[in-house]
Design a protein around this motif. Structure first.
Motif, PDB file in Angstrom:
ATOM      1  N   LYS A  39      17.839   0.197  16.376  1.00 26.69           N
ATOM      2  CA  LYS A  39      17.164   1.499  16.280  1.00 26.69           C
ATOM      3  C   LYS A  39      17.281   2.062  14.856  1.00 26.69           C
ATOM      4  N   LEU A  40      18.465   1.909  14.257  1.00 26.58           N
ATOM      5  CA  LEU A  40      18.647   2.330  12.868  1.00 26.58           C
ATOM      6  C   LEU A  40      17.680   1.584  11.951  1.00 26.58           C
ATOM      7  N   LYS A  41      17.589   0.288  12.165  1.00 22.70           N
ATOM      8  CA  LYS A  41      16.713  -0.556  11.359  1.00 22.70           C
ATOM      9  C   LYS A  41      15.252  -0.154  11.542  1.00 22.70           C
ATOM     10  N   LEU A  42      14.853   0.073  12.796  1.00 24.25           N
ATOM     11  CA  LEU A  42      13.467   0.450  13.079  1.00 24.25           C
ATOM     12  C   LEU A  42      13.118   1.791  12.452  1.00 24.25           C
ATOM     13  N   ASP A  43      14.000   2.789  12.621  1.00 24.02           N
ATOM     14  CA  ASP A  43      13.742   4.122  12.067  1.00 24.02           C
ATOM     15  C   ASP A  43      13.626   4.067  10.542  1.00 24.02           C
ATOM     16  N   PHE A  44      14.536   3.318   9.919  1.00 27.24           N
ATOM     17  CA  PHE A  44      14.532   3.250   8.454  1.00 27.24           C
ATOM     18  C   PHE A  44      13.260   2.594   7.937  1.00 27.24           C
ATOM     19  N   HIS A  45      12.925   1.422   8.466  1.00 23.49           N
ATOM     20  CA  HIS A  45      11.768   0.688   7.959  1.00 23.49           C
ATOM     21  C   HIS A  45      10.449   1.364   8.341  1.00 23.49           C
ATOM     22  N   THR A  46      10.430   2.039   9.482  1.00 21.46           N
ATOM     23  CA  THR A  46       9.214   2.773   9.858  1.00 21.46           C
ATOM     24  C   THR A  46       8.985   3.938   8.914  1.00 21.46           C
ATOM     25  N   ASN A  47      10.037   4.710   8.646  1.00 21.19           N
ATOM     26  CA  ASN A  47       9.901   5.876   7.770  1.00 21.19           C
ATOM     27  C   ASN A  47       9.670   5.478   6.312  1.00 21.19           C
ATOM     28  N   TYR A  48      10.363   4.430   5.867  1.00 23.71           N
ATOM     29  CA  TYR A  48      10.284   4.052   4.459  1.00 23.71           C
ATOM     30  C   TYR A  48       9.058   3.189   4.154  1.00 23.71           C
ATOM     31  N   ASN A  49       8.783   2.211   5.023  1.00 20.99           N
ATOM     32  CA  ASN A  49       7.708   1.253   4.740  1.00 20.99           C
ATOM     33  C   ASN A  49       6.345   1.673   5.279  1.00 20.99           C
ATOM     34  N   LEU A  50       6.332   2.493   6.321  1.00 21.17           N
ATOM     35  CA  LEU A  50       5.053   2.823   6.949  1.00 21.17           C
ATOM     36  C   LEU A  50       4.671   4.285   6.757  1.00 21.17           C
ATOM     37  N   ARG A  51       5.461   5.191   7.313  1.00 19.23           N
ATOM     38  CA  ARG A  51       5.062   6.608   7.303  1.00 19.23           C
ATOM     39  C   ARG A  51       5.031   7.196   5.903  1.00 19.23           C
ATOM     40  N   SER A  52       6.098   6.982   5.117  1.00 24.17           N
ATOM     41  CA  SER A  52       6.149   7.604   3.793  1.00 24.17           C
ATOM     42  C   SER A  52       5.047   7.073   2.900  1.00 24.17           C
ATOM     43  N   LEU A  53       4.795   5.761   2.950  1.00 24.83           N
ATOM     44  CA  LEU A  53       3.733   5.183   2.127  1.00 24.83           C
ATOM     45  C   LEU A  53       2.371   5.712   2.538  1.00 24.83           C
ATOM     46  N   PHE A  54       2.184   5.865   3.845  1.00 25.32           N
ATOM     47  CA  PHE A  54       0.889   6.303   4.354  1.00 25.32           C
ATOM     48  C   PHE A  54       0.628   7.769   3.999  1.00 25.32           C
ATOM     49  N   HIS A  55       1.621   8.633   4.263  1.00 27.44           N
ATOM     50  CA  HIS A  55       1.398  10.067   4.081  1.00 27.44           C
ATOM     51  C   HIS A  55       1.466  10.496   2.619  1.00 27.44           C
ATOM     52  N   HIS A  56       2.114   9.701   1.768  1.00 31.55           N
ATOM     53  CA  HIS A  56       2.188  10.060   0.356  1.00 31.55           C
ATOM     54  C   HIS A  56       1.201   9.269  -0.500  1.00 31.55           C
ATOM     55  N   HIS A  57       0.275   8.581   0.203  1.00 31.21           N
ATOM     56  CA  HIS A  57      -0.832   7.904  -0.474  1.00 31.21           C
ATOM     57  C   HIS A  57      -0.370   6.843  -1.467  1.00 31.21           C
ATOM     58  N   HIS A  58       0.790   6.202  -1.161  1.00 29.95           N
ATOM     59  CA  HIS A  58       1.239   5.120  -2.029  1.00 29.95           C
ATOM     60  C   HIS A  58       0.672   3.781  -1.584  1.00 29.95           C
ATOM     61  N   ARG A  59      -0.045   3.808  -0.515  1.00 30.40           N
ATOM     62  CA  ARG A  59      -0.577   2.566   0.018  1.00 30.40           C
ATOM     63  C   ARG A  59      -1.674   2.017  -0.879  1.00 30.40           C
ATOM     64  N   ASP A  60      -1.687   0.699  -1.048  1.00 31.28           N
ATOM     65  CA  ASP A  60      -2.707   0.053  -1.862  1.00 31.28           C
ATOM     66  C   ASP A  60      -4.011  -0.017  -1.065  1.00 31.28           C
ATOM     67  N   ASP A  61      -4.967   0.813  -1.462  1.00 29.69           N
ATOM     68  CA  ASP A  61      -6.228   0.875  -0.720  1.00 29.69           C
ATOM     69  C   ASP A  61      -7.063  -0.390  -0.885  1.00 29.69           C
ATOM     70  N   ASN A  62      -6.708  -1.234  -1.851  1.00 27.09           N
ATOM     71  CA  ASN A  62      -7.460  -2.468  -2.041  1.00 27.09           C
ATOM     72  C   ASN A  62      -7.047  -3.556  -1.051  1.00 27.09           C
ATOM     73  N   ARG A  63      -5.923  -3.358  -0.389  1.00 26.76           N
ATOM     74  CA  ARG A  63      -5.498  -4.336   0.613  1.00 26.76           C
ATOM     75  C   ARG A  63      -6.434  -4.280   1.817  1.00 26.76           C
ATOM     76  N   ILE A  64      -6.714  -5.435   2.363  1.00 27.11           N
ATOM     77  CA  ILE A  64      -7.553  -5.496   3.559  1.00 27.11           C
ATOM     78  C   ILE A  64      -6.642  -5.419   4.773  1.00 27.11           C
ATOM     79  N   GLY A  65      -6.901  -4.448   5.654  1.00 27.64           N
ATOM     80  CA  GLY A  65      -6.045  -4.231   6.807  1.00 27.64           C
ATOM     81  C   GLY A  65      -6.557  -4.930   8.053  1.00 27.64           C
TER      82      GLY A  65
END
Length: 273
Positions: free
Chosen positions: A140-166
Motif C-alpha cells: 500500500k505504501l508503494k502503491l500510494d507513493f508511485h501513484t502520487n509521484y508517477n501518475l497524479r502529480s505528473l498529470f495535474h502539474h502538466h509535467h506529462r510528455d504530451d508527445n507520448r502516445i497513450g
C-alpha cells in the motif's frame, strides 16, 4: 514525501524482521520454518501482483502507459498514420497483462490457502498473519507513493510528455454503433471527476436561487402562517446570504477565469455531442 516513504518502508521491514526471528524461535521443527518461509514468499508474490493490477489500472485511468511501451514507437511514418494503431496495440498489451495478473492472483490465492493449512500451531499462525499484514501495508505504501509521484502529480502539474502516445480512449455506448474517441483535452477535463464544476457555472444566481426560494416559501408558510413581518425578514436575509456566498466579492470575474470558462464550456459541449 520520498523521505517519509523510505522511512515507512524501513520501519515496515524492521518490524517484519522481528516477527521472522520470533517465528524461528517459536518453531520446533525445520518443516515449520521452511513452510513459514514458503507462506511468506507466496504472500509476497500475491501482494505484488495485486499491487501491479491496481497500478496498471491507474495507468489506464491516467493514460500513462509503461515506459517500456515507448519502444513500440517509430519515426518512419507520420504520427497521424499510426497513432490509432499504436494506441490500440498498447491497450491490448495492457489488457493481456491485466488478464495474466488476474489469473496468477487466483492461482496464488489457492496456493496460499493450501500452505496455511499446514500450520496448525496457533502462535505460529498468528505470527504468519502479522507478517502477511505487513506485506500488505508495504504494498500500500508503494502503491500510494508511485501513484502520487508517477501518475497524479505528473498529470495535474502538466509535467506529462504530451508527445507520448497513450492508450486508446473510447466509450462504447452501443455495440451496434461506432466507438467515440476522446481527444487529450476532453480526457483531461473528464479525469477531474464527476464532482468537478467548470468555472462561472454559478453566475446566474437568480435562476439558481429559485428552487431554494420555492422550498423556503413552503416552509415559512407552515411555520409562520400569521406573521408576515418575520416571514419577509427571513426570506430577505436568506436571499442576501445566498448571493453573498456565491457571488465574487468584487463583483467582477477575472478575464483569465472567463476565458477558461468559455473554453471548458465548449469542451463540455463537444463531449456531450
Amino acid at each position: 514525501m520520498d523521505c517519509q516513504y523510505t522511512t515507512a518502508l524501513l520501519y515496515n521491514k524492521y518490524h517484519d524482521h522481528q516477527l521472522q526471528v520470533q517465528y524461528q524461535k517459536e518453531a520446533s521443527t525445520k518443516y515449520q520454518i521452511d513452510m513459514g518461509q514458503k507462506i511468506f514468499d507466496t504472500s509476497f508474490q500475491l501482494s505484488t501482483m495485486n499491487y501491479e493490477l491496481i497500478y496498471h489500472r491507474l495507468q489506464l485511468l491516467y493514460d500513462q502507459p509503461p515506459r517500456s511501451y515507448d519502444k513500440l514507437e517509430f519515426q518512419l511514418l507520420s504520427k497521424d498514420l499510426y497513432e490509432k494503431l499504436l494506441q490500440r496495440t498498447k491497450t491490448q498489451l495492457m489488457s493481456l497483462r491485466l488478464l495474466c495478473l488476474q489469473t496468477n492472483i487466483y492461482q496464488y490465492e489457492t496456493k496460499l490457502k493450501l500452505e496455511k493449512k499446514e500450520i496448525t500451531n496457533e502462535t505460529l499462525f498468528h505470527i504468519i498473519d502479522q507478517r502477511i499484514e505487513l506485506i500488505r501495508e508495504q504494498m500500500k505504501l508503494k502503491l500510494d507513493f508511485h501513484t502520487n509521484y508517477n501518475l497524479r502529480s505528473l498529470f495535474h502539474h502538466h509535467h506529462r510528455d504530451d508527445n507520448r502516445i497513450g492508450f486508446i480512449n473510447n466509450l462504447e455506448i452501443d455495440s451496434t454503433r461506432t466507438k467515440n474517441y476522446f481527444n487529450k483535452k476532453q480526457l483531461k477535463l473528464l479525469y477531474r471527476g464527476p464532482s468537478y464544476v467548470a468555472p462561472c457555472q454559478l453566475q446566474f444566481l437568480e435562476k439558481q436561487y429559485q428552487p431554494l426560494q420555492q422550498q423556503l416559501l413552503v416552509d415559512l408558510v407552515k411555520k409562520y402562517p400569521n406573521d408576515k413581518k418575520i416571514f419577509n425578514m427571513i426570506e430577505e436575509k436568506t436571499k442576501e446570504e445566498f448571493f453573498k456566498l456565491f457571488s465574487l466579492s468584487n463583483g467582477k470575474i477575472p478575464s483569465t477565469i472567463l476565458e477558461r470558462a468559455h473554453n471548458e464550456r465548449q469542451l463540455i459541449s463537444t463531449i456531450q455531442q
